[in-house]
Design a protein around this motif. Sequence first.
Motif, short mmCIF file in Angstrom:
data_model
loop_
_atom_site.label_atom_id
_atom_site.label_comp_id
_atom_site.label_asym_id
_atom_site.label_seq_id
_atom_site.Cartn_x
_atom_site.Cartn_y
_atom_site.Cartn_z
N GLY A 1 -2.72 -0.78 -4.25
CA GLY A 1 -2.76 -1.29 -5.52
C GLY A 1 -3.64 -2.63 -5.35
N ASP A 2 -4.12 -2.97 -6.49
CA ASP A 2 -4.69 -4.40 -6.27
C ASP A 2 -4.28 -5.55 -5.62
OD1 ASP A 2 -6.58 -3.11 -7.72
OD2 ASP A 2 -6.48 -4.23 -9.55
N ALA A 3 -2.89 -5.43 -5.54
CA ALA A 3 -1.96 -6.48 -5.05
C ALA A 3 -1.53 -6.20 -3.69
CB ALA A 3 -1.19 -7.25 -5.95
N SER A 4 -1.31 -4.93 -3.39
CA SER A 4 -0.65 -4.39 -2.15
C SER A 4 -1.17 -5.17 -0.87
CB SER A 4 -1.02 -2.89 -1.96
OG SER A 4 -0.65 -2.22 -3.17
N THR B 1 -0.97 -0.56 -9.52
CA THR B 1 -1.01 -1.93 -9.56
C THR B 1 -0.20 -2.21 -10.95
OG1 THR B 1 -3.42 -2.11 -8.84
CG2 THR B 1 -2.70 -3.68 -10.49
N GLN B 2 -0.13 -1.54 -11.84
CA GLN B 2 0.70 -1.87 -13.02
C GLN B 2 2.09 -1.91 -12.78
OE1 GLN B 2 -1.65 0.88 -15.99
NE2 GLN B 2 -0.64 -0.63 -17.32
N SER C 1 -0.68 3.83 -12.68
CA SER C 1 -1.23 2.96 -11.93
C SER C 1 -0.32 2.24 -10.79
CB SER C 1 -1.72 1.71 -12.84
OG SER C 1 -2.21 0.66 -12.09
N ARG D 1 -7.51 4.23 -2.86
CA ARG D 1 -7.63 3.07 -3.77
C ARG D 1 -6.92 3.11 -5.19
NH1 ARG D 1 -11.06 0.40 -7.39
NH2 ARG D 1 -12.78 1.83 -7.14
N ASP D 2 -6.46 2.77 -5.73
CA ASP D 2 -5.65 2.84 -6.95
C ASP D 2 -6.55 2.83 -8.07
OD1 ASP D 2 -3.59 3.02 -8.99
OD2 ASP D 2 -3.18 0.64 -9.11
N PRO E 1 4.62 -8.57 -5.57
CA PRO E 1 3.72 -7.20 -5.61
C PRO E 1 3.09 -6.94 -4.53
CG PRO E 1 2.38 -9.03 -6.83
CD PRO E 1 3.67 -9.50 -6.30
N GLY F 1 3.49 -2.59 -9.72
CA GLY F 1 3.88 -3.50 -8.73
C GLY F 1 3.76 -4.95 -9.73
N ALA F 2 3.06 -4.81 -10.66
CA ALA F 2 2.88 -6.20 -11.30
C ALA F 2 4.38 -6.76 -12.11
CB ALA F 2 1.92 -6.07 -12.58
#
Length: 503
Positions: free
Chosen positions: A143-146, A111-112, A109, A169-170, A120, A114-115
């Motif tokens: 990712g969710d925060a990209s 997202t994971q 992931s 999408r991630d 992020p 980048g966290a």
Amino acid sequence: MGTGIAEVAAQSGFDVLLYDVDPKALARALERVEADLQRQAAKGRIPGSAVRAIRERITTTTSLGDLAAADFVIEAAPEDLELKRQLFERLDRLCRPEVVLATNTSSLSVTQIGAAALRPGRVVGMHFFNPVPAMQLVEVVAGDASGEAALQATEALAEALGKRPVRVRDTPGFVVNRVARPFSGEALRLLGERVAAPAQIDRIARLACGFRMGPFELMDLVGLDISLAVHRSVYEQFFGAPRFRPHPLQERMVKAGRLGRKTGQGWYRYQDGRAVDGPAPAQHARVPGPRVPEVRRVAVLGDPDLADLAAQAGYRLVDCCADADLVVLGDPGLLVGRQPAPEVVVLVEASTRSTTELAAQVVNPARVVGYGGLPRLSRRQLVEVAPGLRTDPSATDLAVRFFHSLGRDTEVVGDSAGLVAARLLACLINEAAFALQEGVATAEAIDTAVRLGLNYPLGPLEWADELGPDRVLAVLEGLQRELGEERYRPAPLLRKHAIAGVP
């Protein structure tokens, strides 16, 4: 993978700093780059004089701190989430705030990963495909925060490297590794159900669907251990969704050490890198051959494509089943009120129901043989022939000879709804429809990613448009009815398109 990315970047005019903790690994990477550039020069793809200049654009380091001067960072470390998170935590502190930090992960992931960074928004996925110099596709993963700026910068860099970026999408497997799962997954189920052997399935995939390589050939090329690991990863990330369940045959092969080309034996045996028992090439040239002597008049109901081929082969087309020496049915329901003579062979299109089930609607089930008509015959070089439980061998033999007379190869397969070609395609299309419905990517992006990343002849949603959503839905519903498995549950979006009659 990192070596290939560095090579492509250097060839595109960028100065590259290649990092690894192991200096021997860096030396091997430079050797591989040099060897590949020399091969390209020998083949005339690049000037011989350019090799040294490209090679000198790549420098190496074992100090991560040296990456602080980079304008863009691409990570290609092993697929270990904790390792990648540690790297990105350190890179986030080292690199300037505006520098994009991209991960080449294929299964983890974004997202994971980048966290772990304080910023992020600058972490994105930049998934290249092997071999990097040859493959055009790059999945740019949000990712969710990209941040949008980071995603656009990544797309611009991919284009500068001569690649085709596709925004996704991630989600587990992104587009390519997710949508491709049914190609091998469904092939394994066909084998497990004894519908067909690996060489038959591969031959059908090649000659009936137009794939450059069959699913078992592909598993042998990639490595059965790697294929099983990807299946397990996607299955676990989707919390055990039946569509992604690995097959016991995969684990049995891996435990036996039959990993494919790299061990000399997988689904096939290999000598000098070539399969000695692989799928046979086409025997017919898609041009009519000698007609079947006992068949002069053919009644074709519901399959205009086959009717055209039969006419081109010199058969006389008749409307009345009672006058025919052979009857071909795109739908057995068309026989209502006009049954052929009991001794006449009846070919029924079996993409949605088994031959045995279809034969129950015909006066003499012993003379009924199923055939694959999805995709349509004019597109195919090969036709599946499927006898039912009560089919007489002489009827199967006549069916095989008839299709040969149309210039088509045949494979006699087990009696199962969807046969092989329609089943593989329907499952690929269904997974693409799920991905589209979930907003993983646009329809165009899904098709582009699959065509470029997997060398498929068409994208899965392009296949859906050609075959028709209603027919794809019918194949899936037939499989669900016959096998009782939730894995064939149609995507709601596919069902809606079928009901609305729109592609």
